[in-house]
Design a protein around this motif. Structure first.
Motif, short mmCIF file in Angstrom:
data_model
loop_
_atom_site.label_atom_id
_atom_site.label_comp_id
_atom_site.label_asym_id
_atom_site.label_seq_id
_atom_site.Cartn_x
_atom_site.Cartn_y
_atom_site.Cartn_z
N LYS A 89 -0.69 9.29 4.97
CA LYS A 89 -0.58 8.03 4.23
C LYS A 89 -1.91 7.28 4.27
N GLY A 90 -2.29 6.74 3.14
CA GLY A 90 -3.52 5.98 3.03
C GLY A 90 -4.73 6.80 2.64
N CYS A 91 -4.55 8.10 2.46
CA CYS A 91 -5.72 8.97 2.26
C CYS A 91 -5.60 9.84 1.00
N TYR B 139 -5.95 2.73 1.54
CA TYR B 139 -6.26 2.99 2.94
C TYR B 139 -5.73 1.86 3.82
N SER C 98 -1.75 1.85 3.67
CA SER C 98 -1.25 3.05 4.35
C SER C 98 0.21 3.33 4.02
#
Length: 274
Positions: free
Chosen positions: A120-122, A57, A60
Motif C-alpha cells: 500500500k502506498g507504492c 504514499y 498508504s
C-alpha cells in the motif's frame, strides 16, 4: 494549450476483440501536435504524477501495479525511464521478469510474480510479467496447450484478488510494426554503444511475429474482463505520444481515487519549534 489524448481508443474492450495487425502503431491521423508541444504537456503531467504519488504514499491506502509488455525493441526501458524518473524512489520499484530460474520453475508460475506486487502506498512496475507465461510459452511450445490455456483464468482470478485488496492495475502493450522493429534492431547493431542491447534471440522471436501478435491479442481479449485491470494497446513508434498517453492514463486513475493527505494524530497548534 492543454493536450488531452483520447486514451479510451487504446483501451481493450472485452466486447470488441482486438486485432493487432490493424491496431495503430503511430498516433491517430487526426492527432496533430508538435513534438515540442507534446513534451511540454508531458512535463505538466509529470509534475502532477509526482504530487499524486506523494499523496498515495502518505495515505498508504492504495497501490498501483503497472505492467509493460512489448515485442523486442518496443521501448519498454525508455518508457519506464521517462514515466517513473520523477517519482520518489521510496515509493516505486521496477522488476524485470526474464526467463524463470530453476528455483522458480519448481513452483507455480505466479509464485515469482505475487511476491513482488506493490505494498500500500507504492508503485511497482513490471517490465514483462506473468503474461509471458501465456504468450511466450504458447508461441514457443514451452508447455502443452492444456496447461497454458488454463492460465488465462488463473491470471484473471489473480488480478481480481489484487484489485479487491486495493491494488490498481494498469497494463500497457507498446505496439510497434515489424518494419519499425527492424529499424530499431539494426540501430543496435550499427552503434557500438548499443551492442549490449542486442540479443540474437531477438531474431528468433522476430521470425514468429505473426504468432506473437495472435498470442498477445488472445491474452488481451481474454484478460481485459476485469474493468479495474484494463489493457491498453499504445502506439509506440512516436515516443512523445506514447509517453504522454501512458502518463495521462496513470494520472487519470490516481485522480479518480480522490486521495487526501492523512489527518495528523495531534493538534499542530499546540507545538512550536524553538
Amino acid at each position: 494549450m492543454t493536450i488531452a489524448i483520447n486514451t479510451q481508443i487504446h483501451r481493450v474492450s472485452p466486447q470488441t476483440p482486438i486485432n493487432l495487425h490493424t491496431s495503430l502503431t503511430t498516433p491517430p491521423t487526426d492527432f496533430e501536435h508538435s513534438k515540442k508541444a507534446l513534451k511540454e504537456q508531458f512535463k505538466t503531467e509529470s509534475k502532477a504524477l509526482t504530487h499524486l504519488q506523494e499523496l498515495m504514499y502518505a495515505q498508504s491506502k492504495h497501490a498501483v501495479l503497472i505492467v509493460f509488455q512489448a515485442m523486442d525493441a518496443g521501448g519498454k526501458d525508455s518508457t519506464i525511464r521517462h514515466i517513473m524518473t520523477p517519482i520518489n524512489p521510496q515509493g516505486c520499484r521496477v522488476l524485470n521478469f526474464k526467463a524463470p530460474s530453476a528455483y522458480e520453475r519448481e513452483r507455480d508460475y505466479l509464485w515469482r510474480i505475487h511476491q513482488h506486487v506493490p505494498p500500500k502506498g507504492c508503485f511497482t512496475v513490471f517490465n514483462r510479467s506473468h503474461y509471458e507465461d501465456v504468450v511466450t510459452v504458447s508461441v514457443n511450445d514451452f508447455a502443452p496447450k492444456h496447461i497454458w490455456q488454463k492460465r488465462y483464468n488463473h491470471i484473471n482470478a489473480f488480478e481480481q484478488l489484487l484489485t479487491d485488496e486495493g491494488t490498481h492495475i494498469l497494463k500497457f502493450f507498446l505496439h510497434i510494426s515489424k518494419d519499425y522493429q527492424k529499424h530499431r534492431l539494426q540501430r543496435r547493431l550499427d552503434r557500438p554503444d548499443k551492442h549490449w542491447k542486442f540479443d540474437p534471440s531477438d531474431l528468433v522471436a522476430r521470425n514468429h511475429w505473426d504468432d506473437y501478435m495472435q498470442a498477445y491479442a488472445q491474452a488481451f481479449n481474454t484478460c481485459s474482463v476485469n474493468t479495474d485491470a484494463p489493457w491498453y494497446v499504445i502506439p509506440a513508434e512516436n515516443r512523445e505520444y506514447r509517453n504522454l498517453a501512458i502518463i495521462q492514463i496513470i494520472n487519470q486513475k490516481l485522480q479518480s481515487l480522490d486521495m487526501q493527505y492523512p489527518a495528523p494524530q495531534y493538534d499542530a497548534s499546540q507545538y512550536k519549534i524553538n
